[in-house]
Design a protein around this motif. Structure first.
Motif, PDB file in Angstrom:
ATOM      1  N   LEU A  23       0.843  -1.192   0.000  1.00 50.43           N
ATOM      2  CA  LEU A  23       0.000   0.000   0.000  1.00 50.43           C
ATOM      3  C   LEU A  23       0.879   1.243   0.000  1.00 50.43           C
ATOM      4  O   LEU A  23       1.865   1.315   0.741  1.00 50.43           O
ATOM      5  CB  LEU A  23      -0.903   0.024   1.233  1.00 50.43           C
ATOM      6  CG  LEU A  23      -1.857  -1.161   1.384  1.00 50.43           C
ATOM      7  CD1 LEU A  23      -2.437  -1.200   2.779  1.00 50.43           C
ATOM      8  CD2 LEU A  23      -2.958  -1.078   0.342  1.00 50.43           C
ATOM      9  N   LEU A  39      -3.067   5.511   4.106  1.00 52.05           N
ATOM     10  CA  LEU A  39      -2.638   4.568   3.075  1.00 52.05           C
ATOM     11  C   LEU A  39      -3.632   4.534   1.932  1.00 52.05           C
ATOM     12  O   LEU A  39      -4.839   4.635   2.140  1.00 52.05           O
ATOM     13  CB  LEU A  39      -2.520   3.164   3.676  1.00 52.05           C
ATOM     14  CG  LEU A  39      -1.594   3.041   4.882  1.00 52.05           C
ATOM     15  CD1 LEU A  39      -1.799   1.702   5.563  1.00 52.05           C
ATOM     16  CD2 LEU A  39      -0.159   3.227   4.462  1.00 52.05           C
ATOM     17  N   GLU A  40      -3.107   4.374   0.711  1.00 58.41           N
ATOM     18  CA  GLU A  40      -3.973   4.284  -0.458  1.00 58.41           C
ATOM     19  C   GLU A  40      -4.402   2.835  -0.649  1.00 58.41           C
ATOM     20  O   GLU A  40      -3.634   1.997  -1.104  1.00 58.41           O
ATOM     21  CB  GLU A  40      -3.235   4.772  -1.697  1.00 58.41           C
ATOM     22  CG  GLU A  40      -4.116   4.772  -2.923  1.00 58.41           C
ATOM     23  CD  GLU A  40      -3.383   5.308  -4.131  1.00 58.41           C
ATOM     24  OE1 GLU A  40      -3.886   6.286  -4.698  1.00 58.41           O
ATOM     25  OE2 GLU A  40      -2.341   4.761  -4.489  1.00 58.41           O
ATOM     26  N   ASP A  41      -5.625   2.547  -0.231  1.00 58.85           N
ATOM     27  CA  ASP A  41      -6.214   1.226  -0.427  1.00 58.85           C
ATOM     28  C   ASP A  41      -6.930   1.247  -1.774  1.00 58.85           C
ATOM     29  O   ASP A  41      -6.619   0.519  -2.688  1.00 58.85           O
ATOM     30  CB  ASP A  41      -7.178   0.921   0.716  1.00 58.85           C
ATOM     31  CG  ASP A  41      -7.859  -0.424   0.565  1.00 58.85           C
ATOM     32  OD1 ASP A  41      -7.306  -1.306  -0.102  1.00 58.85           O
ATOM     33  OD2 ASP A  41      -8.951  -0.591   1.128  1.00 58.85           O
ATOM     34  N   LYS A  42      -7.879   2.125  -1.875  1.00 56.81           N
ATOM     35  CA  LYS A  42      -8.587   2.418  -3.118  1.00 56.81           C
ATOM     36  C   LYS A  42      -8.592   3.935  -3.209  1.00 56.81           C
ATOM     37  O   LYS A  42      -8.792   4.604  -2.198  1.00 56.81           O
ATOM     38  CB  LYS A  42     -10.017   1.892  -3.058  1.00 56.81           C
ATOM     39  CG  LYS A  42     -10.093   0.387  -2.965  1.00 56.81           C
ATOM     40  CD  LYS A  42     -11.529  -0.073  -2.946  1.00 56.81           C
ATOM     41  CE  LYS A  42     -11.582  -1.587  -2.865  1.00 56.81           C
ATOM     42  NZ  LYS A  42     -12.921  -2.085  -2.692  1.00 56.81           N
ATOM     43  N   MET A  47      -7.142   4.458   3.637  1.00 60.71           N
ATOM     44  CA  MET A  47      -7.185   3.706   4.883  1.00 60.71           C
ATOM     45  C   MET A  47      -6.226   4.392   5.859  1.00 60.71           C
ATOM     46  O   MET A  47      -5.201   4.923   5.450  1.00 60.71           O
ATOM     47  CB  MET A  47      -6.713   2.285   4.575  1.00 60.71           C
ATOM     48  CG  MET A  47      -6.909   1.304   5.654  1.00 60.71           C
ATOM     49  SD  MET A  47      -6.718  -0.411   5.063  1.00 60.71           S
ATOM     50  CE  MET A  47      -5.155  -0.417   4.230  1.00 60.71           C
TER      51      MET A  47
END
Length: 63
Positions: A23, A39-42, A47
């Protein structure tokens, strides 16, 4: 191969692995011994992880 780093050493733009999934770190914030990572989840749903500054996470090794 991955290597472990402390949360306090993680910088925005790097990648960390959670559950085997890399991520991208969008931002970090440090205060009172805690580190908050966004954090880049989507892209539409970042996130957030909050942990102790000395907690270890896996960082994918650059090839």
């Amino acid at each position: 191969m991955d290597h472990k780093v402390r949360l306090k050493a993680v910088q925005a733009g790097e990648f960390v692995k959670f559950g085997g999934i890399p991520l991208r770190v969008l931002s970090t914030r440090r205060d009172a011994g805690l580190v908050t990572l966004k954090l880049e989840d989507k892209p539409e749903r970042p996130m957030t992880l909050v942990g102790l500054a000395d907690m270890a996470v896996h960082r994918p090794k650059a090839t």
